[in-house]
Design a protein around this motif. Structure first.
Motif, PDB file in Angstrom:
ATOM      1  N   GLN A   1       5.397  23.983  56.049  1.00 53.33           N
ATOM      2  CA  GLN A   1       4.055  24.567  56.140  1.00 53.33           C
ATOM      3  C   GLN A   1       3.602  24.445  57.726  1.00 53.33           C
ATOM      4  O   GLN A   1       3.884  23.367  58.371  1.00 53.33           O
ATOM      5  CB  GLN A   1       2.916  23.917  55.139  1.00 53.33           C
ATOM      6  CG  GLN A   1       3.180  24.338  53.946  1.00 53.33           C
ATOM      7  CD  GLN A   1       1.952  23.899  52.938  1.00 53.33           C
ATOM      8  OE1 GLN A   1       1.421  22.794  53.076  1.00 53.33           O
ATOM      9  NE2 GLN A   1       1.622  24.609  52.097  1.00 53.33           N
TER      10      GLN A   1
ATOM     11  N   THR B   1      13.097  27.977  57.491  1.00 53.13           N
ATOM     12  CA  THR B   1      11.840  28.200  56.777  1.00 53.13           C
ATOM     13  C   THR B   1      11.732  29.271  55.966  1.00 53.13           C
ATOM     14  O   THR B   1      12.606  30.002  55.916  1.00 53.13           O
ATOM     15  CB  THR B   1      10.540  28.413  57.802  1.00 53.13           C
ATOM     16  OG1 THR B   1       9.198  28.219  57.381  1.00 53.13           O
ATOM     17  CG2 THR B   1      10.900  29.613  58.456  1.00 53.13           C
ATOM     18  N   THR B   2      10.868  29.243  54.982  1.00 49.96           N
ATOM     19  CA  THR B   2      10.840  30.499  54.056  1.00 49.96           C
ATOM     20  C   THR B   2       9.475  31.172  54.369  1.00 49.96           C
ATOM     21  O   THR B   2       8.501  30.529  54.504  1.00 49.96           O
ATOM     22  CB  THR B   2      11.068  30.116  52.629  1.00 49.96           C
ATOM     23  OG1 THR B   2       9.904  29.229  52.144  1.00 49.96           O
ATOM     24  CG2 THR B   2      12.290  29.435  52.425  1.00 49.96           C
ATOM     25  N   ILE B   3       9.464  32.508  54.216  1.00 53.09           N
ATOM     26  CA  ILE B   3       8.352  33.164  54.537  1.00 53.09           C
ATOM     27  C   ILE B   3       8.307  34.467  53.393  1.00 53.09           C
ATOM     28  O   ILE B   3       9.289  35.119  53.357  1.00 53.09           O
ATOM     29  CB  ILE B   3       8.477  33.862  55.868  1.00 53.09           C
ATOM     30  CG1 ILE B   3       8.431  32.774  56.832  1.00 53.09           C
ATOM     31  CG2 ILE B   3       6.964  35.050  56.180  1.00 53.09           C
ATOM     32  CD1 ILE B   3       8.886  33.365  58.307  1.00 53.09           C
ATOM     33  N   THR B   4       7.290  34.559  52.770  1.00 59.93           N
ATOM     34  CA  THR B   4       6.922  35.685  51.897  1.00 59.93           C
ATOM     35  C   THR B   4       7.023  37.005  52.573  1.00 59.93           C
ATOM     36  O   THR B   4       6.328  36.903  53.790  1.00 59.93           O
ATOM     37  CB  THR B   4       5.956  35.430  50.919  1.00 59.93           C
ATOM     38  OG1 THR B   4       4.476  35.201  51.749  1.00 59.93           O
ATOM     39  CG2 THR B   4       6.030  34.297  50.034  1.00 59.93           C
TER      40      THR B   4
ATOM     41  N   ASN C   1       3.917  38.367  55.226  1.00 63.97           N
ATOM     42  CA  ASN C   1       3.314  37.215  56.149  1.00 63.97           C
ATOM     43  C   ASN C   1       3.465  37.626  57.476  1.00 63.97           C
ATOM     44  O   ASN C   1       4.160  36.832  58.058  1.00 63.97           O
ATOM     45  CB  ASN C   1       3.442  35.862  55.572  1.00 63.97           C
ATOM     46  CG  ASN C   1       2.751  34.830  56.201  1.00 63.97           C
ATOM     47  OD1 ASN C   1       2.200  35.059  57.375  1.00 63.97           O
ATOM     48  ND2 ASN C   1       2.847  33.663  55.680  1.00 63.97           N
TER      49      ASN C   1
ATOM     50  N   SER D   1       3.433  34.605  60.119  1.00 60.15           N
ATOM     51  CA  SER D   1       4.659  33.699  60.064  1.00 60.15           C
ATOM     52  C   SER D   1       5.861  34.340  60.640  1.00 60.15           C
ATOM     53  O   SER D   1       6.598  33.752  61.262  1.00 60.15           O
ATOM     54  CB  SER D   1       4.766  33.054  58.732  1.00 60.15           C
ATOM     55  OG  SER D   1       3.602  32.334  58.184  1.00 60.15           O
ATOM     56  N   GLU D   2       6.102  35.630  60.299  1.00 62.14           N
ATOM     57  CA  GLU D   2       7.302  36.354  60.645  1.00 62.14           C
ATOM     58  C   GLU D   2       7.359  36.270  62.195  1.00 62.14           C
ATOM     59  O   GLU D   2       8.166  36.168  62.779  1.00 62.14           O
ATOM     60  CB  GLU D   2       7.294  37.770  60.119  1.00 62.14           C
ATOM     61  CG  GLU D   2       7.375  37.890  58.671  1.00 62.14           C
ATOM     62  CD  GLU D   2       7.300  39.173  58.120  1.00 62.14           C
ATOM     63  OE1 GLU D   2       6.523  39.969  58.749  1.00 62.14           O
ATOM     64  OE2 GLU D   2       7.410  39.468  56.875  1.00 62.14           O
TER      65      GLU D   2
ATOM     66  N   GLU E   1      10.695  34.411  48.356  1.00 63.22           N
ATOM     67  CA  GLU E   1      10.734  33.703  49.453  1.00 63.22           C
ATOM     68  C   GLU E   1      11.947  34.057  50.206  1.00 63.22           C
ATOM     69  O   GLU E   1      13.009  33.748  49.807  1.00 63.22           O
ATOM     70  CB  GLU E   1      10.552  32.151  49.170  1.00 63.22           C
ATOM     71  CG  GLU E   1       9.382  31.361  48.800  1.00 63.22           C
ATOM     72  CD  GLU E   1       8.127  31.254  49.747  1.00 63.22           C
ATOM     73  OE1 GLU E   1       8.441  31.317  51.242  1.00 63.22           O
ATOM     74  OE2 GLU E   1       7.207  31.266  49.343  1.00 63.22           O
TER      75      GLU E   1
ATOM     76  N   TYR F   1      14.616  32.059  56.527  1.00 63.34           N
ATOM     77  CA  TYR F   1      14.834  32.264  57.885  1.00 63.34           C
ATOM     78  C   TYR F   1      15.739  31.008  58.377  1.00 63.34           C
ATOM     79  O   TYR F   1      15.198  29.680  58.345  1.00 63.34           O
ATOM     80  CB  TYR F   1      13.589  32.330  58.791  1.00 63.34           C
ATOM     81  CG  TYR F   1      12.961  33.817  58.598  1.00 63.34           C
ATOM     82  CD1 TYR F   1      12.460  34.510  59.651  1.00 63.34           C
ATOM     83  CD2 TYR F   1      12.484  34.192  57.267  1.00 63.34           C
ATOM     84  CE1 TYR F   1      11.897  35.593  59.697  1.00 63.34           C
ATOM     85  CE2 TYR F   1      11.704  35.384  57.225  1.00 63.34           C
ATOM     86  CZ  TYR F   1      11.574  36.006  58.505  1.00 63.34           C
ATOM     87  OH  TYR F   1      10.577  37.170  58.302  1.00 63.34           O
TER      88      TYR F   1
END
Length: 180
Positions: free
Chosen positions: A92, A127-130, A133, A136-137, A170, A173
């Motif tokens: 996070q 990392t994971t990003i929904t 978002n 975060s991207e 999720e 990346y």
């Protein structure tokens, strides 16, 4: 640690805005939980998990403190992947609303990866990003550009894999190899 890595660490530890990037302490757990809750975008974990995170993963996480009172105003939680110990999984990233829009998330991420590279030989991050978002991207794609790294994306967890069924997928990346 190379001289360049030491310079990068020193540059990010003390910031001119009266902030300091530091390792989290157990006493920071409640503040991290509040910042995550107030973010409006992060999956909120239990308050207990933030306390544990500050105890067990302090070496692979950072907080940014207001120098005047020591209060956390941002954090990055991460851990080394057990099956890929040179890969740092960023769990996070959050910044208190009063400090957003100043590039603090990027500076924390840079400082953390500089330290993790020096201490653990990290060569890449995940990392994971929904989907959707955008903040975060942008954070992670700009991080990859700054560090001359490639970005690979693939869905790690589909919506149907979450037990509550209401979670977006999720996207994983993978960023690396890093040139710090």
């Amino acid at each position: 640690m190379t001289a360049a890595q030491a310079d990068l660490q020193a540059e990010f530890l003390e910031m001119r805005e009266g902030l300091r990037i530091d390792r989290p302490e157990v006493a920071d757990g409640a503040a991290l939980w509040r910042i995550a809750k107030d973010s409006g975008t992060l999956d909120l974990n239990s308050s207990y998990s933030y306390l544990l995170w500050c105890r067990d993963f302090a070496g692979t996480s950072v907080v940014t403190r207001d120098v005047s009172d020591g209060r956390p105003v941002g954090f990055v939680t991460a851990y080394l992947r057990p099956d890929r110990p040179r890969t740092l999984l960023v769990w996070q990233v959050a910044v208190d609303a009063t400090h957003r829009g100043r590039g603090l998330a990027a500076r924390m991420l840079d400082a953390l990866t500089a330290r993790a590279t020096a201490e653990h030989g990290v060569t890449g991050i995940e990392t994971t990003i929904t989907p959707g978002n955008t903040a975060s991207e942008r954070l992670f794609t700009s991080y990859a550009r700054r560090h001359g790294a490639d970005v690979e994306r693939e869905v790690l967890f589909e919506t149907g894999q979450f037990p509550d069924g209401s979670h977006d997928p999720e996207v994983l990346y993978r960023i690396g190899p890093l040139s710090l």
